[in-house]
Design a protein around this motif. Structure first.
Motif, PDB file in Angstrom:
ATOM      1  N   GLY A 235       0.818  -1.207   0.000  1.00  0.00           N
ATOM      2  CA  GLY A 235       0.000   0.000   0.000  1.00  0.00           C
ATOM      3  C   GLY A 235       0.849   1.253   0.000  1.00  0.00           C
ATOM      4  O   GLY A 235       0.452   2.295  -0.513  1.00  0.00           O
ATOM      5  N   CYS A 236       2.037   1.146   0.586  1.00  0.00           N
ATOM      6  CA  CYS A 236       2.928   2.292   0.725  1.00  0.00           C
ATOM      7  C   CYS A 236       4.368   1.788   0.722  1.00  0.00           C
ATOM      8  O   CYS A 236       4.692   0.842   1.433  1.00  0.00           O
ATOM      9  CB  CYS A 236       2.619   3.008   2.037  1.00  0.00           C
ATOM     10  SG  CYS A 236       3.643   4.424   2.386  1.00  0.00           S
TER      11      CYS A 236
ATOM     12  N   GLY B 122       2.942   5.512  -3.299  1.00  0.00           N
ATOM     13  CA  GLY B 122       1.699   4.857  -2.901  1.00  0.00           C
ATOM     14  C   GLY B 122       0.854   5.759  -2.039  1.00  0.00           C
ATOM     15  O   GLY B 122       0.836   6.980  -2.215  1.00  0.00           O
ATOM     16  N   ASP B 123       0.179   5.183  -1.085  1.00  0.00           N
ATOM     17  CA  ASP B 123      -0.809   5.858  -0.247  1.00  0.00           C
ATOM     18  C   ASP B 123      -0.143   6.750   0.801  1.00  0.00           C
ATOM     19  O   ASP B 123       0.406   6.267   1.788  1.00  0.00           O
ATOM     20  CB  ASP B 123      -1.685   4.796   0.422  1.00  0.00           C
ATOM     21  CG  ASP B 123      -2.862   5.369   1.188  1.00  0.00           C
ATOM     22  OD1 ASP B 123      -2.822   6.541   1.572  1.00  0.00           O
ATOM     23  OD2 ASP B 123      -3.819   4.607   1.400  1.00  0.00           O
TER      24      ASP B 123
ATOM     25  N   GLY C 164      -1.583   8.668   2.912  1.00  0.00           N
ATOM     26  CA  GLY C 164      -2.302   8.532   4.182  1.00  0.00           C
ATOM     27  C   GLY C 164      -1.729   7.406   5.031  1.00  0.00           C
ATOM     28  O   GLY C 164      -1.625   7.530   6.252  1.00  0.00           O
ATOM     29  N   MET C 165      -1.348   6.316   4.386  1.00  0.00           N
ATOM     30  CA  MET C 165      -0.725   5.204   5.108  1.00  0.00           C
ATOM     31  C   MET C 165       0.616   5.639   5.692  1.00  0.00           C
ATOM     32  O   MET C 165       0.960   5.259   6.803  1.00  0.00           O
ATOM     33  CB  MET C 165      -0.515   4.001   4.184  1.00  0.00           C
ATOM     34  CG  MET C 165      -1.737   3.188   3.924  1.00  0.00           C
ATOM     35  SD  MET C 165      -1.365   1.733   2.895  1.00  0.00           S
ATOM     36  CE  MET C 165      -0.354   0.752   4.012  1.00  0.00           C
TER      37      MET C 165
END
Length: 80
Positions: free
Chosen positions: A34-35, A67-68, A70-71
């Protein structure tokens, strides 16, 4: 799922999977993280020891995120 690409001496690729209060940390890449965080090994340990501020490291280009985002921001709470 996070992937860490540590550069420089002692570097390598590692991953951490957090799930409902449990976690698994391992060596090597994972499929579809995800990150992904890229950072020098020495700077990574400085982050863990709270000697380097994550946001300052990011702004200075010492820490790169793919990637994300927020993560990436949530990671500080997970390891804190």
């Amino acid at each position: 799922t996070y992937q860490f690409e540590l550069t420089g001496e002692g570097g390598g690729t590692y991953h951490a999977v957090f799930d409902n209060g449990k976690y698994e940390i391992g060596e090597g890449p994972v499929e579809n993280p995800g990150c992904t965080i890229t950072i020098a090994t020495a700077d990574f340990f400085a982050l863990l020891e709270r000697k380097l501020n994550p946001m300052a490291a990011f702004m200075a280009g010492k820490l790169k995120v793919r990637g994300d985002m927020g993560m990436a921001l949530k990671l500080q709470q997970l390891i804190g």
